[in-house]
Every structure is written in C-alpha cells, then in structure tokens.
Design a protein around this motif. Sequence first.
Motif, short mmCIF file in Angstrom:
data_model
loop_
_atom_site.label_atom_id
_atom_site.label_comp_id
_atom_site.label_asym_id
_atom_site.label_seq_id
_atom_site.Cartn_x
_atom_site.Cartn_y
_atom_site.Cartn_z
N ALA A 45 13.30 -5.70 13.78
CA ALA A 45 14.53 -6.07 13.07
C ALA A 45 15.62 -5.03 13.36
N LYS A 46 15.22 -3.73 13.41
CA LYS A 46 16.21 -2.68 13.69
C LYS A 46 16.78 -2.87 15.10
N ILE A 47 15.94 -3.23 16.06
CA ILE A 47 16.43 -3.48 17.43
C ILE A 47 17.38 -4.68 17.43
N GLY A 153 2.72 -1.03 2.48
CA GLY A 153 3.34 -1.79 3.58
C GLY A 153 2.36 -1.97 4.73
N GLY A 154 2.86 -2.53 5.82
CA GLY A 154 1.99 -2.82 6.96
C GLY A 154 1.29 -1.58 7.48
N VAL A 155 2.03 -0.50 7.67
CA VAL A 155 1.42 0.74 8.15
C VAL A 155 0.62 1.40 7.01
N ALA A 174 3.85 3.46 -4.34
CA ALA A 174 4.10 2.03 -4.15
C ALA A 174 4.57 1.42 -5.47
N SER A 175 5.20 0.25 -5.37
CA SER A 175 5.58 -0.49 -6.58
C SER A 175 4.32 -0.86 -7.36
N GLU A 176 4.54 -1.00 -8.66
CA GLU A 176 3.46 -1.32 -9.60
C GLU A 176 2.60 -2.51 -9.15
N ARG A 177 3.26 -3.54 -8.59
CA ARG A 177 2.49 -4.75 -8.28
C ARG A 177 1.45 -4.54 -7.18
N HIS A 178 1.51 -3.41 -6.47
CA HIS A 178 0.48 -3.13 -5.45
C HIS A 178 -0.64 -2.24 -5.98
N HIS A 179 -0.50 -1.77 -7.23
CA HIS A 179 -1.42 -0.73 -7.69
C HIS A 179 -2.87 -1.18 -7.77
N VAL A 191 4.03 5.07 -9.01
CA VAL A 191 5.31 4.44 -8.69
C VAL A 191 6.24 5.50 -8.12
N TYR A 192 7.11 5.07 -7.21
CA TYR A 192 8.10 5.99 -6.65
C TYR A 192 9.36 5.96 -7.50
N GLY A 193 10.39 6.70 -7.11
CA GLY A 193 11.63 6.76 -7.89
C GLY A 193 11.65 8.00 -8.75
N GLY A 219 14.29 10.96 2.09
CA GLY A 219 14.08 12.28 1.47
C GLY A 219 12.63 12.68 1.26
N TYR A 220 11.68 11.88 1.73
CA TYR A 220 10.27 12.22 1.48
C TYR A 220 9.81 13.47 2.23
N VAL A 221 10.42 13.75 3.39
CA VAL A 221 10.01 14.96 4.12
C VAL A 221 10.36 16.20 3.29
N GLY A 297 11.65 -5.74 2.22
CA GLY A 297 11.11 -4.38 2.19
C GLY A 297 10.00 -4.12 1.20
N HIS A 298 9.36 -5.17 0.71
CA HIS A 298 8.29 -4.94 -0.27
C HIS A 298 7.00 -5.70 0.08
N THR A 299 6.78 -5.86 1.36
CA THR A 299 5.59 -6.58 1.82
C THR A 299 4.32 -5.79 1.51
N1 LIG Z 1 7.64 5.48 14.58
C1 LIG Z 1 6.83 4.45 14.73
O1 LIG Z 1 6.07 4.38 15.69
C2 LIG Z 1 6.80 3.36 13.70
C3 LIG Z 1 5.86 2.34 13.82
C4 LIG Z 1 5.78 1.39 12.82
C5 LIG Z 1 6.66 1.41 11.76
N2 LIG Z 1 7.61 2.37 11.70
C6 LIG Z 1 8.56 2.40 10.56
O2 LIG Z 1 7.81 2.68 9.40
C7 LIG Z 1 8.38 2.03 8.29
C8 LIG Z 1 7.30 1.23 7.55
O3 LIG Z 1 6.85 0.19 8.38
P1 LIG Z 1 5.94 -0.97 7.77
O4 LIG Z 1 5.62 -1.88 8.88
O5 LIG Z 1 4.84 -0.39 6.98
O6 LIG Z 1 7.01 -1.66 6.78
P2 LIG Z 1 6.77 -2.72 5.62
O7 LIG Z 1 5.53 -3.49 5.87
O8 LIG Z 1 8.05 -3.41 5.43
O9 LIG Z 1 6.47 -1.82 4.33
C9 LIG Z 1 7.44 -1.03 3.77
C10 LIG Z 1 6.90 -0.52 2.43
O10 LIG Z 1 7.77 0.52 2.00
C11 LIG Z 1 7.71 0.54 0.59
N3 LIG Z 1 8.88 1.20 0.05
C12 LIG Z 1 10.18 0.80 0.09
N4 LIG Z 1 10.95 1.75 -0.48
C13 LIG Z 1 10.12 2.76 -0.86
C14 LIG Z 1 10.32 4.02 -1.49
N5 LIG Z 1 11.54 4.46 -1.83
N6 LIG Z 1 9.24 4.81 -1.70
C15 LIG Z 1 8.02 4.40 -1.37
N7 LIG Z 1 7.76 3.22 -0.77
C16 LIG Z 1 8.81 2.42 -0.53
C17 LIG Z 1 7.57 -0.89 0.18
O11 LIG Z 1 6.69 -0.80 -0.88
P3 LIG Z 1 6.82 -1.46 -2.31
O12 LIG Z 1 6.55 -2.92 -2.11
O13 LIG Z 1 5.74 -0.73 -2.98
O14 LIG Z 1 8.20 -1.20 -2.84
C18 LIG Z 1 6.88 -1.57 1.36
O15 LIG Z 1 5.54 -1.91 1.04
C19 LIG Z 1 9.54 1.18 8.84
O16 LIG Z 1 10.74 1.89 8.68
C20 LIG Z 1 9.20 1.06 10.30
O17 LIG Z 1 10.34 0.83 11.11
C21 LIG Z 1 7.70 3.36 12.63
#
Ligand SMILES: NC(=O)c1ccc[n+]([C@@H]2O[C@H](COP(=O)([O-])OP(=O)(O)OC[C@H]3O[C@@H](n4cnc5c(N)ncnc54)[C@H](OP(=O)(O)O)[C@@H]3O)[C@@H](O)[C@H]2O)c1
Length: 307
Positions: A45-47, A153-155, A174-179, A191-193, A219-221, A297-299
């Motif tokens: 999506a970013k690309i 999330g996916g990763v 993670a959000s509460e609904r994933h706990h 929960v974050y925030g 800001g997590y780093v 963003g909440h998958t």
């Molecule tokens: N460098 C690389 O090689 C590489 C590879 C893959 C992905 N990425 C990057 O890594 C990120 C995650 O990828 P993904 O595929 O896992 O995305 P994803 O499936 O969309 O999952 C994102 C997760 O982030 C959570 N989230 C959103 N805001 C948050 C916050 N403030 N604090 C904590 N959690 C929060 C959401 O959780 P909740 O539902 O709990 O809110 C969601 O489950 C993306 O930015 C992606 O571009 C980088």
Amino acid sequence: MSKAVRFDEYGGTDVLEVRDVPVPVPAAGEVLVRVRAAGINPGEAKIREGQAHERWPATFPSGQGSDLAGVVESTGGDVSGFAPGDEVLGYTYARAAQATYATVPAGQLVPKPPELAFDIAGSLFIAGTTAYAAVRAVAPGEGETVVVAGAAGGVGVVAVQLARRHGARVIGLASERHHEWLRAHGVEPLVYGEGVAERIRETAGPRGVAAFIDLVGDGYVALALDLGVAPERVDTVVDFAAAEKYGVRADGGMAADDAPTISALADLVARGELDIPIAARYPLDEVRAAYTELGRGHTRGKIVLLP
Ligand SMILES: NC(=O)c1ccc[n+]([C@@H]2O[C@H](COP(=O)([O-])OP(=O)(O)OC[C@H]3O[C@@H](n4cnc5c(N)ncnc54)[C@H](OP(=O)(O)O)[C@@H]3O)[C@@H](O)[C@H]2O)c1
C-alpha cells in the motif's frame, strides 16, 4: 489469459484494477505458478500510494504482490525439483503475485506441506520472514522479557509465537479485542496508548525488559530505550529514522528472505506449532476492498487474496 492486479499511477485503493494480461512465459530458471493465494501487506500500500518512492519507486503499469502459494503449471529450462501439479509457496520480487498466473525464480519456491492450507501458505512470506528476522535480531533468551509492539498484526502474530519458542516471556501491545487470542498463545497482552510505559514496567517486574520489537513506529524505539533496553536488542521494521538516530537494529524481511526460512516456517504451521490467523479472504476482483480493510490498521493476522 491471466488476471492480474495493475495500477497506472500512485494513489488510493481506487487506482487498483484487475486486468486481463497474457499468461507469463517462464524463462530459464523460472516456474509458472497458478496462484491460489496471495497475501497482502502494508508495504504494498505504501508503494502504491507513492510513500515509498525514494526507496522503492514504481514503474507503470505496475503489478503488485510478493507473497504467493499455488500449483506449478510449467517450468522454464534449467529447473529441477519442480514439476506440473506440485503445490508450492514462495515469493516474487517482480510485484506480480496478485494474479492468476505468476512466473517465479525456482529458488524462491518451496514445496507446500500438504497439511498447510493455501491461504496461510500464500500469506507466509513477508510477515513470516520479517517476524523471523526481527526475533533473531533481538535474540530472546529463556525467561527474558520481550515486548512486541503491533503484536496482533500480520508480522506480530508470528513474532510473538517465535519469541515464545525461545522460552521468552512476551508482552504484546495490542487493542483489547486481540487480548484473548494473545493470551491463548502464551502472550501477556497490554493495551497501547497513554500510560503504556508504566504498564510495561509493572508487568515486566524487577528484571525489566530485555528486548523490544517495534512493528509500528510511533515512538516505540525511544520508549524501548527509556525502558532500559540495550540498543542492540531493539529491532524496528518500520522506523528507519529512529534506527539511524539511536543505533538500534532494523532487520526486516530482507534479512531472512530465503527458501530455508520459508520452509522452516511452513513446517511449523504444518505441524501445528505456529498459528497464522486469516482475518479475511477476498477474491482477486475485490483487491480494493482487501487493501481498504488492511488500511484500517487493526488486522489480526493476515488478509489474503484468492485469485
Ligand atoms: N521492514 C520490513 O521488512 C517490513 C516487512 C513487513 C512489514 N513491515 C512494516 O511493519 C508494519 C506492520 O506490518 P503488518 O503486516 O504486521 O501490519 P498489520 O497486519 O496491518 O498490523 C498492524 C498492527 O499494528 C497495530 N497497531 C496500530 N497502531 C498501534 C500502536 N500505536 N501501538 C501498537 N500497535 C498498533 C494494530 O493492532 P491493533 O489491532 O491491536 O490496534 C495492527 O494489528 C507495517 O508498517 C509494515 O509496512 C516492514
């Protein structure tokens, strides 16, 4: 003909189209795969939005997608180890996975274990290798506490389980609904925030946090360093500016994009030792809807296209 995702300019999900294109012909060393499943990722999506233009520019018309699983249709010259009818999973860097047919270098495919469903197999590459690389980078030790931001999330779903396999205690933000899902996988969810640093300190207890995996940015780093984690045990896959500024690690998928890693992950899933939840499945024609859902963003786990 093949159906394939295409876009002619940077933009929102509305630039995505599914077009009829000729079935690609495998060159020497390549395999033609009838794609059965192609996972989608935020990086695509970013690309497509043009946000990644500096690092990964698009050329138009552009195809899309790296992750895939399917069935071998034919092979080009100099390919051994694959034959028509074989079930495979793997990856392409040609932005071509989201199509009914894709040609893939043979070295980027591995056999699909029969117990592994196509939708999971086709979602494994980017999320799986990224999680693998991030966990390896922070090297969780037995009994150490690791925090994963973006745990559901996916990763994240893969990273938390791999860290648990090292014997680490895992705190997942993670959000509460994933706990409930996280608890069922041995993770202590928070929960974050606002107030998250305090919650982490309290949960981690006197031994503190040994390692931190940032899958979000935001800001997590800096938070990890505030918690006292050594820079070499912080890995971010998102915030490259923070990695540079603070000297933390930035190992992502490219640090583990090889066939043995994919095979190992596929075997773990096939043996029931790694769980990849599929949040949603879409037919290829609904690619816009799939990325709209991902963009919220909440998958939990993966969203996958079924061409
Ligand atoms: N460098 C690389 O090689 C590489 C590879 C893959 C992905 N990425 C990057 O890594 C990120 C995650 O990828 P993904 O595929 O896992 O995305 P994803 O499936 O969309 O999952 C994102 C997760 O982030 C959570 N989230 C959103 N805001 C948050 C916050 N403030 N604090 C904590 N959690 C929060 C959401 O959780 P909740 O539902 O709990 O809110 C969601 O489950 C993306 O930015 C992606 O571009 C980088």
